[in-house]
Design an enzyme around this catalytic site. Structure first.
Site, PDB file in Angstrom:
ATOM      1  N   ASN A 199       0.830  -1.203   0.000  1.00  0.00           N
ATOM      2  CA  ASN A 199       0.000   0.000   0.000  1.00  0.00           C
ATOM      3  C   ASN A 199       0.867   1.256   0.000  1.00  0.00           C
ATOM      4  O   ASN A 199       2.010   1.217   0.437  1.00  0.00           O
ATOM      5  CB  ASN A 199      -0.908  -0.004   1.239  1.00  0.00           C
ATOM      6  CG  ASN A 199      -2.085  -0.941   1.074  1.00  0.00           C
ATOM      7  OD1 ASN A 199      -2.673  -1.027   0.012  1.00  0.00           O
ATOM      8  ND2 ASN A 199      -2.420  -1.672   2.134  1.00  0.00           N
ATOM      9  N   CYS A 234      -5.586  -7.161  -3.549  1.00  0.00           N
ATOM     10  CA  CYS A 234      -6.056  -6.838  -2.204  1.00  0.00           C
ATOM     11  C   CYS A 234      -7.197  -7.786  -1.862  1.00  0.00           C
ATOM     12  O   CYS A 234      -8.027  -8.099  -2.715  1.00  0.00           O
ATOM     13  CB  CYS A 234      -6.528  -5.387  -2.154  1.00  0.00           C
ATOM     14  SG  CYS A 234      -7.241  -4.888  -0.583  1.00  0.00           S
ATOM     15  N   HIS A 235      -7.248  -8.225  -0.613  1.00  0.00           N
ATOM     16  CA  HIS A 235      -8.268  -9.209  -0.235  1.00  0.00           C
ATOM     17  C   HIS A 235      -9.559  -8.585   0.271  1.00  0.00           C
ATOM     18  O   HIS A 235     -10.440  -9.280   0.729  1.00  0.00           O
ATOM     19  CB  HIS A 235      -7.707 -10.165   0.818  1.00  0.00           C
ATOM     20  CG  HIS A 235      -7.024  -9.479   1.969  1.00  0.00           C
ATOM     21  ND1 HIS A 235      -5.884  -9.981   2.542  1.00  0.00           N
ATOM     22  CD2 HIS A 235      -7.320  -8.346   2.635  1.00  0.00           C
ATOM     23  CE1 HIS A 235      -5.507  -9.182   3.529  1.00  0.00           C
ATOM     24  NE2 HIS A 235      -6.370  -8.192   3.608  1.00  0.00           N
ATOM     25  N   HIS A 285      -9.984  -0.233  -1.571  1.00  0.00           N
ATOM     26  CA  HIS A 285     -10.448   0.079  -0.216  1.00  0.00           C
ATOM     27  C   HIS A 285     -11.665   0.994  -0.220  1.00  0.00           C
ATOM     28  O   HIS A 285     -12.135   1.374   0.853  1.00  0.00           O
ATOM     29  CB  HIS A 285      -9.339   0.702   0.642  1.00  0.00           C
ATOM     30  CG  HIS A 285      -8.249  -0.253   0.992  1.00  0.00           C
ATOM     31  ND1 HIS A 285      -7.107   0.143   1.660  1.00  0.00           N
ATOM     32  CD2 HIS A 285      -8.102  -1.583   0.775  1.00  0.00           C
ATOM     33  CE1 HIS A 285      -6.314  -0.899   1.838  1.00  0.00           C
ATOM     34  NE2 HIS A 285      -6.906  -1.963   1.301  1.00  0.00           N
TER      35      HIS A 285
END
Length: 438
Positions: free
Chosen positions: A147, A169-170, A199
Site C-alpha cells: 500500500n 487486495c483481499h 479500499h
C-alpha cells in the site's frame, strides 16, 4: 519450472501464507522460489519459513534467498511485492505526527496524509524495481500487495507502462465472505462483483440463486442496533451500496467520522490503530524466528484466499477464474478519470489477464470515489514533477484532513513529515514550504 520472486520477503507471515496457498495447488510444476529482502535477519527467517512450509506440504520446491535484488529477479516469471519502505518507524511517524495536530487516522496507509507520505517513500523503490525487471525479467508480471495500492500501481504505470502490474487486495473477497455469514450463507453460495477504487470499491452485484441479497442485509441491520454503529453500515445507508473495506479503514477516507470525539465514540473507532497492528506484526516475526530456532511448527491458516497464488496458478495452468484487481482505468469505469487506478473484476487464465469493463458506477458512488482519486492524482504529479507544493495540495483535498485542519496547519504538518522522513523521500520533495508562502 515456474519462477516466483518474493520482494520484501521479510514480511514473513505474508510470505508463509502466500507460499502455503501456492503449494496447495498440486497441479503446479516445481516452483523456483526466490526470496529477497534488504534485511538479512528477516531474510533468514523467511528462508527458514519457506523450507518448513515446503517440507510440511510434501511438495518439492527450489528455494534461494538473497539480498541482491537483480539476482532474485533474473528471468523470473512473477514478482510479488510486499515491501514497506521505512518499516514500523515510518508508520509511527505517518500516524503520530498528524495526531499531534488533531488529525486522526486509524490505518494511514492508503489515502490521506499517511497514504501520501507512504506513497512518496515507495515510489523511488518502485522505479528501481521496475527498472530491474525491465532489464533482467522483461516478461515478468508484477503482483503488488504494498500500500497505497492504487497510487503504487498508478506510479508503476508512469515509470514502466510496458510491465504488466496487478494490484491485489483481499478486501473485496473478505467483505463478501463476512456479509454472506451475516445473512446466513457461505460465500461460495453467493455471486459478487465490486468496482470502484481500492479500499473504497462498492458491492454492486451480490446475489444468491438470482436473489438480490441487499434486502436481507438491510433486515439484518435493522434487527441489530450495534451494527448501526459501524462505519460501513453508515456509508451503506447514505450511499446505497456497501463499501469493501473495514469500518476502521473506511472511516479515514471521508470527512464524516474522525472529525470529532463524538463521532469517534459513536462509530467505535480507535485512532492510531495501525501502530498497535504494526507492533503485533513485529511480535509475530520475532515469534516465528524463535519457533524456527527451536524447530517448532509455524501456524498455517487454511485457505487464506489471497489472490497472488490464484493468479499464478491460473496463468501457469490455464485455469479460468475471476478475481478483483487494481489496474489502470482504460475504459473500465466510465465515470472515473481515464488513467487513474480502479478496482474491477478481472479474469485470469489461458487467455491471460482481462479486466472487465464495468460501465458507469452509480453516480453517488463515483462522486465519493473522486475525492480519493484526486489525492492519488496530485501525489503522482508531485512525484513526477518533483513539486513539493503539490504534496500539500494532495493532503488539502483529502476529506479527512480538510475536515479537521486549516490549510496553514496542513502545510506545517507536511513540513514536519518531510523533516521526519528525511532521505526516504525523493530529493526534490524534501523541500520545506512555508505556510505563508505566495
Amino acid at each position: 519450472m515456474t519462477r516466483v520472486t518474493f520482494v520484501g520477503a521479510g514480511s514473513v507471515v505474508f510470505t508463509r501464507q502466500l507460499l502455503a496457498d501456492l503449494l496447495r495447488f498440486d497441479d503446479l510444476p516445481v516452483l523456483d522460489l526466490r526470496l529477497h529482502d534488504i534485511d538479512a535477519r528477516r531474510l533468514a527467517v523467511a528462508e527458514g519459513t519457506a523450507r518448513q512450509v515446503s517440507e510440511r506440504s510434501g511438495r518439492e520446491i527450489v528455494i534461494s534467498a538473497t539480498t541482491d535484488r537483480r539476482r532474485a529477479l533474473a528471468d523470473t516469471d512473477f514478482v510479488v511485492n510486499m515491501v514497506q519502505v521505512g518499516g514500523i518507524d515510518a508508520t509511527r511517524k505517518d500516524l503520530e505526527i498528524p495526531e499531534r495536530y488533531g488529525l486522526h487516522q486509524t490505518i494511514g496507509d492508503t489515502t490521506g496524509v499517511g497514504g501520501v507520505f507512504r506513497a512518496l517513500r515507495t515510489f523511488p523503490f518502485l522505479t528501481a524495481l521496475t527498472a530491474d525487471m525491465r532489464e533482467v525479467a522483461p516478461g515478468a508480471i508484477l503482483l503488488n500487495y504494498t500500500n497505497p495500492m492504487a497510487m503504487n500501481i498508478w506510479w508503476a504505470n508512469v515509470v514502466a507502462p510496458e510491465i504488466t502490474a496487478l494490484g491485489l487486495c483481499h478486501s473485496v473477497y473478505w467483505t463478501a465472505n463476512d456479509l454472506a455469514e451475516l445473512v446466513g450463507l457461505e460465500v461460495g453460495q453467493t455471486r459478487f462483483r465490486a468496482a470502484g477504487v481500492n479500499h473504497q470499491s462498492w458491492l454492486l452485484d451480490w446475489t444468491h440463486d438470482g436473489e438480490d441479497l441487499y434486502p436481507r442485509l438491510r433486515d439484518r441491520i435493522r434487527r441489530d442496533p450495534e451494527l448501526e454503529r459501524r462505519v460501513r453500515v453508515e456509508i451503506f445507508r447514505r450511499v446505497g451500496f456497501y463499501p469493501t473495506e473495514t469500518s476502521e479503514h473506511s472511516s479515514e477516507y471521508l470527512s464524516w467520522f474522525l472529525r470529532s470525539p463524538q463521532q469517534i465514540e459513536r462509530f467505535r473507532l480507535r485512532p492510531l490503530e495501525y501502530v498497535g497492528i504494526s507492533e503485533e506484526n513485529v511480535a509475530e516475526f520475532e515469534a516465528a524466528e524463535r519457533a524456527l530456532a527451536a524447530g517448532e511448527p509455524l501456524t498455517l491458516e487454511d485457505g487464506a484466499a489471497e489472490y497472488a497464488p490464484q493468479v499464478i496458478h491460473s496463468l501457469v495452468t490455464g485455469t479460468e477464474r475471476e478475481i478483483h484487481a487494481n489496474v489502470v482505468n482504460d475504459g473500465l469505469i466510465d465515470n472515473l478519470p481515464a488513467g487513474c487506478v480502479v478496482e474491477v473484476p478481472t479474469t485470469v487464465g489461458a487467455g491471460g489477464i482481462a479486466p472487465i469493463p464495468m460501465g458507469a458506477l452509480p453516480v453517488q458512488a463515483a462522486a465519493v470515489n473522486r475525492s480519493y482519486v484526486s489525492v492519488n492524482e496530485l501525489t503522482i504529479e508531485a512525484a513526477r514533477l518533483g513539486d513539493p507544493v503539490l504534496v500539500r495540495q494532495a493532503v488539502l483535498v483529502d476529506p479527512n484532513a480538510s475536515s479537521t485542519l486549516t490549510p496553514e496547519q496542513i502545510w506545517d504538518l507536511c513540513n514536519d513529515l518531510v523533516t521526519a522522513h528525511g532521505d526516504l523521500l525523493p530529493e526534490p520533495l524534501r523541500q520545506l514550504v512555508p505556510s505563508s508562502a505566495i
